[in-house]
Design a protein around this motif. Structure first.
Motif, PDB file in Angstrom:
ATOM      1  N   ILE A  59       2.853  14.222  -9.239  1.00  0.00           N
ATOM      2  CA  ILE A  59       3.974  15.093  -9.305  1.00  0.00           C
ATOM      3  C   ILE A  59       4.328  15.232 -10.917  1.00  0.00           C
ATOM      4  O   ILE A  59       4.557  16.333 -11.407  1.00  0.00           O
ATOM      5  CB  ILE A  59       5.223  14.607  -8.457  1.00  0.00           C
ATOM      6  CG1 ILE A  59       4.970  14.934  -6.903  1.00  0.00           C
ATOM      7  CG2 ILE A  59       6.332  15.515  -8.853  1.00  0.00           C
ATOM      8  CD1 ILE A  59       5.566  14.182  -6.192  1.00  0.00           C
ATOM      9  N   GLN A  60       4.477  14.171 -11.554  1.00  0.00           N
ATOM     10  CA  GLN A  60       5.156  14.384 -12.880  1.00  0.00           C
ATOM     11  C   GLN A  60       3.913  14.835 -13.679  1.00  0.00           C
ATOM     12  O   GLN A  60       4.216  15.806 -14.598  1.00  0.00           O
ATOM     13  CB  GLN A  60       5.486  12.815 -13.342  1.00  0.00           C
ATOM     14  CG  GLN A  60       5.810  12.712 -14.699  1.00  0.00           C
ATOM     15  CD  GLN A  60       7.478  13.497 -14.603  1.00  0.00           C
ATOM     16  OE1 GLN A  60       8.106  13.132 -13.773  1.00  0.00           O
ATOM     17  NE2 GLN A  60       7.842  14.211 -15.481  1.00  0.00           N
ATOM     18  N   TYR A  88       3.278   5.524  -3.056  1.00  0.00           N
ATOM     19  CA  TYR A  88       4.203   6.465  -3.536  1.00  0.00           C
ATOM     20  C   TYR A  88       4.333   6.555  -5.156  1.00  0.00           C
ATOM     21  O   TYR A  88       4.438   7.718  -5.738  1.00  0.00           O
ATOM     22  CB  TYR A  88       5.745   5.692  -3.241  1.00  0.00           C
ATOM     23  CG  TYR A  88       6.884   6.090  -3.843  1.00  0.00           C
ATOM     24  CD1 TYR A  88       7.342   7.465  -3.245  1.00  0.00           C
ATOM     25  CD2 TYR A  88       7.546   5.564  -4.881  1.00  0.00           C
ATOM     26  CE1 TYR A  88       8.809   7.946  -3.635  1.00  0.00           C
ATOM     27  CE2 TYR A  88       8.666   6.187  -5.523  1.00  0.00           C
ATOM     28  CZ  TYR A  88       9.052   7.283  -4.885  1.00  0.00           C
ATOM     29  OH  TYR A  88      10.072   7.756  -5.474  1.00  0.00           O
ATOM     30  N   ASP A  89       3.873   5.464  -5.615  1.00  0.00           N
ATOM     31  CA  ASP A  89       3.770   5.489  -7.134  1.00  0.00           C
ATOM     32  C   ASP A  89       2.766   6.357  -7.497  1.00  0.00           C
ATOM     33  O   ASP A  89       2.911   7.196  -8.653  1.00  0.00           O
ATOM     34  CB  ASP A  89       3.458   4.242  -7.859  1.00  0.00           C
ATOM     35  CG  ASP A  89       4.711   3.078  -7.662  1.00  0.00           C
ATOM     36  OD1 ASP A  89       5.727   3.540  -7.364  1.00  0.00           O
ATOM     37  OD2 ASP A  89       4.366   2.118  -7.422  1.00  0.00           O
ATOM     38  N   ILE A  90       1.670   6.374  -6.941  1.00  0.00           N
ATOM     39  CA  ILE A  90       0.514   7.425  -7.289  1.00  0.00           C
ATOM     40  C   ILE A  90       1.090   8.758  -7.146  1.00  0.00           C
ATOM     41  O   ILE A  90       0.684   9.793  -7.864  1.00  0.00           O
ATOM     42  CB  ILE A  90      -0.817   6.926  -6.655  1.00  0.00           C
ATOM     43  CG1 ILE A  90      -1.442   6.002  -6.948  1.00  0.00           C
ATOM     44  CG2 ILE A  90      -1.800   8.229  -6.598  1.00  0.00           C
ATOM     45  CD1 ILE A  90      -2.444   5.074  -6.049  1.00  0.00           C
ATOM     46  N   THR A 143       0.949  -1.271  -0.067  1.00  0.00           N
ATOM     47  CA  THR A 143       0.223  -0.065   0.005  1.00  0.00           C
ATOM     48  C   THR A 143       0.845   1.272  -0.103  1.00  0.00           C
ATOM     49  O   THR A 143       0.497   2.061  -1.027  1.00  0.00           O
ATOM     50  CB  THR A 143      -0.847   0.213   1.023  1.00  0.00           C
ATOM     51  OG1 THR A 143      -1.788  -1.077   1.112  1.00  0.00           O
ATOM     52  CG2 THR A 143      -1.736   1.197   1.329  1.00  0.00           C
ATOM     53  N   ILE A 144       1.916   1.273   0.990  1.00  0.00           N
ATOM     54  CA  ILE A 144       2.707   2.542   0.859  1.00  0.00           C
ATOM     55  C   ILE A 144       3.580   2.588  -0.595  1.00  0.00           C
ATOM     56  O   ILE A 144       3.762   3.722  -0.911  1.00  0.00           O
ATOM     57  CB  ILE A 144       3.896   2.128   1.988  1.00  0.00           C
ATOM     58  CG1 ILE A 144       3.178   2.400   3.317  1.00  0.00           C
ATOM     59  CG2 ILE A 144       4.876   3.363   1.876  1.00  0.00           C
ATOM     60  CD1 ILE A 144       3.889   1.925   4.577  1.00  0.00           C
ATOM     61  N   THR A 145       4.064   1.345  -1.231  1.00  0.00           N
ATOM     62  CA  THR A 145       4.648   1.624  -2.262  1.00  0.00           C
ATOM     63  C   THR A 145       3.781   1.915  -3.659  1.00  0.00           C
ATOM     64  O   THR A 145       4.123   2.942  -4.167  1.00  0.00           O
ATOM     65  CB  THR A 145       5.137   0.227  -2.646  1.00  0.00           C
ATOM     66  OG1 THR A 145       6.135  -0.190  -1.758  1.00  0.00           O
ATOM     67  CG2 THR A 145       5.849   0.118  -4.127  1.00  0.00           C
ATOM     68  N   GLN A 146       2.489   1.430  -3.357  1.00  0.00           N
ATOM     69  CA  GLN A 146       1.285   1.952  -4.361  1.00  0.00           C
ATOM     70  C   GLN A 146       1.160   3.421  -4.165  1.00  0.00           C
ATOM     71  O   GLN A 146       1.020   4.134  -5.297  1.00  0.00           O
ATOM     72  CB  GLN A 146       0.172   1.190  -4.126  1.00  0.00           C
ATOM     73  CG  GLN A 146       0.302  -0.260  -4.764  1.00  0.00           C
ATOM     74  CD  GLN A 146      -0.856  -1.200  -4.320  1.00  0.00           C
ATOM     75  OE1 GLN A 146      -1.761  -0.863  -3.335  1.00  0.00           O
ATOM     76  NE2 GLN A 146      -0.972  -2.221  -4.837  1.00  0.00           N
TER      77      GLN A 146
END
Length: 119
Positions: A96-97, A89-91, A84-87
């Motif tokens: 940001i991008q 972060y990806d979101i 969940t934390i990794t997901q």
């Protein structure tokens, strides 16, 4: 024989098995963190604690397996949380991008407008 001590009082209060921690230092519902008590501990403690307050549970294969299952369940929860934390972060990185790309477009539009206005 070795024992875990189940707090009958706090188990009823919290509606889950609640165990004494090592050295009678608080309580835990996570059996692997429970203290391990000896027969001598049991004899001493039974003199000052009634059975309606604490229950000496022999450490058998069955209770040991229960502790192992709690560890496995905890591990699965940690893996799920990590995903969940990794997901998340990806979101966040995607957002940001996207924000950077929008700002680049706005900057380009503002430059074009400035040129058109003679600045």
């Amino acid at each position: 024989m070795l024992y875990f001590i189940k707090s009958e009082y706090w188990s009823k209060h919290y509606k889950c098995d609640t165990w004494w921690k090592p050295e009678s230092n608080g309580y835990t519902s996570f059996l692997p963190l429970a203290g391990v008590y000896t027969e001598d501990d049991k004899i001493k403690m039974e003199k000052c604690h009634s059975k309606d307050r604490c229950l000496f549970v022999p450490i058998t294969q069955e209770i040991w397996e229960k502790a192992c299952k709690q560890i496995e369940k905890s591990d699965r929860a940690l893996v799920k949380e990590r995903l969940t934390i990794t997901q998340r972060y990806d979101i966040n990185m995607r957002e940001i991008q996207e924000s950077i790309e929008k700002n680049k477009k706005l900057y380009a539009e503002l430059n074009e407008l400035a040129k058109a206005l003679g600045h």
